[in-house]
Design a protein around this motif. Structure first.
Motif, PDB file in Angstrom:
ATOM      1  N   TRP A  28      17.421   9.016  -1.440  1.00 56.97           N
ATOM      2  CA  TRP A  28      16.136   8.936  -1.145  1.00 56.97           C
ATOM      3  C   TRP A  28      15.259   9.272  -2.228  1.00 56.97           C
ATOM      4  CZ3 TRP A  28      12.524  12.868  -1.542  1.00 56.97           C
ATOM      5  CH2 TRP A  28      11.409  12.771  -0.821  1.00 56.97           C
TER       6      TRP A  28
ATOM      7  N   ASP B 247       7.433   5.193  -3.853  1.00 60.28           N
ATOM      8  CA  ASP B 247       7.357   3.881  -3.220  1.00 60.28           C
ATOM      9  C   ASP B 247       8.596   3.200  -3.469  1.00 60.28           C
ATOM     10  OD1 ASP B 247       6.515   1.896  -5.444  1.00 60.28           O
ATOM     11  OD2 ASP B 247       5.527   3.909  -5.750  1.00 60.28           O
ATOM     12  N   PRO B 248       8.705   2.002  -2.699  1.00 60.20           N
ATOM     13  CA  PRO B 248       9.875   1.170  -2.995  1.00 60.20           C
ATOM     14  C   PRO B 248       9.826   0.501  -4.243  1.00 60.20           C
ATOM     15  CG  PRO B 248       9.154   0.996  -0.475  1.00 60.20           C
ATOM     16  CD  PRO B 248       8.019   1.569  -1.290  1.00 60.20           C
TER      17      PRO B 248
ATOM     18  N   VAL C  19      11.094   2.541  -6.821  1.00 60.54           N
ATOM     19  CA  VAL C  19      12.555   2.875  -6.807  1.00 60.54           C
ATOM     20  C   VAL C  19      13.325   1.384  -7.249  1.00 60.54           C
ATOM     21  CG1 VAL C  19      14.432   3.146  -5.147  1.00 60.54           C
ATOM     22  CG2 VAL C  19      12.580   4.133  -4.791  1.00 60.54           C
ATOM     23  N   ARG C  20      12.985   0.421  -6.946  1.00 56.94           N
ATOM     24  CA  ARG C  20      13.534  -0.768  -7.423  1.00 56.94           C
ATOM     25  C   ARG C  20      13.642  -0.935  -8.809  1.00 56.94           C
ATOM     26  NH1 ARG C  20      14.963  -4.961  -4.481  1.00 56.94           N
ATOM     27  NH2 ARG C  20      13.339  -4.495  -2.864  1.00 56.94           N
TER      28      ARG C  20
ATOM     29  N   LEU D  33      16.187  -1.757   0.375  1.00 62.87           N
ATOM     30  CA  LEU D  33      15.089  -0.351   0.213  1.00 62.87           C
ATOM     31  C   LEU D  33      14.325  -0.364   1.520  1.00 62.87           C
ATOM     32  CD1 LEU D  33      13.482  -0.891  -3.172  1.00 62.87           C
ATOM     33  CD2 LEU D  33      15.447   0.536  -2.522  1.00 62.87           C
TER      34      LEU D  33
ATOM     35  N   ALA E  42      11.325   2.130   3.453  1.00 63.67           N
ATOM     36  CA  ALA E  42      10.404   3.285   3.314  1.00 63.67           C
ATOM     37  C   ALA E  42      10.690   4.393   4.597  1.00 63.67           C
ATOM     38  CB  ALA E  42       9.014   2.654   3.428  1.00 63.67           C
TER      39      ALA E  42
ATOM     40  N   THR F  22      11.336   6.789  -0.208  1.00 65.10           N
ATOM     41  CA  THR F  22      12.096   5.587  -0.337  1.00 65.10           C
ATOM     42  C   THR F  22      13.583   5.899   0.123  1.00 65.10           C
ATOM     43  OG1 THR F  22      10.329   4.297  -1.103  1.00 65.10           O
ATOM     44  CG2 THR F  22      12.487   2.967  -0.731  1.00 65.10           C
ATOM     45  N   TYR F  23      14.174   5.278   0.962  1.00 63.85           N
ATOM     46  CA  TYR F  23      15.708   5.277   1.077  1.00 63.85           C
ATOM     47  C   TYR F  23      16.181   3.903   0.349  1.00 63.85           C
ATOM     48  CZ  TYR F  23      15.422   8.931   4.447  1.00 63.85           C
ATOM     49  OH  TYR F  23      15.117  10.230   5.174  1.00 63.85           O
ATOM     50  N   ALA F  24      17.442   4.178  -0.374  1.00 66.84           N
ATOM     51  CA  ALA F  24      17.810   3.252  -0.939  1.00 66.84           C
ATOM     52  C   ALA F  24      19.437   3.050  -0.636  1.00 66.84           C
ATOM     53  CB  ALA F  24      17.920   3.269  -2.415  1.00 66.84           C
TER      54      ALA F  24
END
Length: 217
Positions: free
Chosen positions: A47, A51-52, A55-56, A70, A72, A77-79
């Motif tokens: 986590w 924002d996604p 994270v990316r 990903l 939200a 954001t969870y990955a």
């Protein structure tokens, strides 16, 4: 047995690639490694407090990443990341693999190069692990508790449980109250409004299940 919360500071050369990237990326300050596996070829769940899209970009630092999904949630954001290697320093991985203690999620990485995690074991084994880890990283002991068996009966999310633990630590539930929501937010490194929402949801879950008998053994 004991449950010990550790804090560590990573030198740049030993930090995970994502941990190093955190310090260089605007708009994100922490990553929580929630679930990982016992092998190098594994799907992890993390986590991030961003924002996604950010994270990316962060995950491009992982050279062994083969797939990512990903989602939200929880003000971040969870990955889900499938990777073929952990990319931690070999000495650190060897120590974790050989330690006679177990590690509890989450492992939280911060933008300033520090990280926190918890380990459970007998006092002598925890002391030995602490000593060996100290030869690699700057390590400190933040809390020590007796370990108690049991699941999470209120079905709290990891973030909600962390919020309750932080609230207890700062005295938010003391009588009279000695801690504030601001202090909880500081412990979680999040906004006051986020800390307040996490506490309200956690308290609602616990109280609801207590009143309907779910938490009564």
């Amino acid at each position: 047995m004991k449950r010990v919360a550790f804090g560590v500071s990573y030198p740049t050369e030993l930090a995970h690639p994502i941990h190093r990237r955190l310090a260089l990326t605007d708009g994100v300050s922490r990553m929580e490694l929630l679930i990982w596996g016992p092998t190098a070829n594994v799907t992890t769940l993390s986590w991030f407090d961003t924002d996604p899209e950010t994270v990316r970009e962060l995950l491009t630092a992982v050279g062994t990443l083969s797939a990512v999904s990903l989602v939200a949630g929880d003000d971040g954001t969870y990955a889900f990341a499938h990777q073929t290697g952990f990319e931690f320093d070999d000495d650190v991985l060897d120590l974790l693999a050989s330690a006679s203690v177990v590690f509890l999620p989450p492992v939280t990485f911060f933008e300033d190069g520090t990280a926190t995690f918890e380990a459970v074991g007998e006092t002598a084994d925890l002391s030995d692990f602490y000593r060996q880890l100290g030869t690699l990283l700057d390590v400190r002991i933040e809390r020590v508790h007796d370990f108690q068996r049991g699941s999470n009966p209120a079905n709290l999310t990891t973030r909600q449980q962390s919020a309750l633990e932080a609230a207890v630590a700062v005295g938010y539930y003391d009588v009279p109250r000695t801690g504030t929501v601001e202090a909880v937010a500081a412990e979680l490194d999040c906004a006051k409004s986020t800390a307040g929402e996490l506490l309200r949801k956690a308290e609602s879950a616990v109280v609801t299940q207590f009143t309907d008998g779910s938490l009564v053994k």
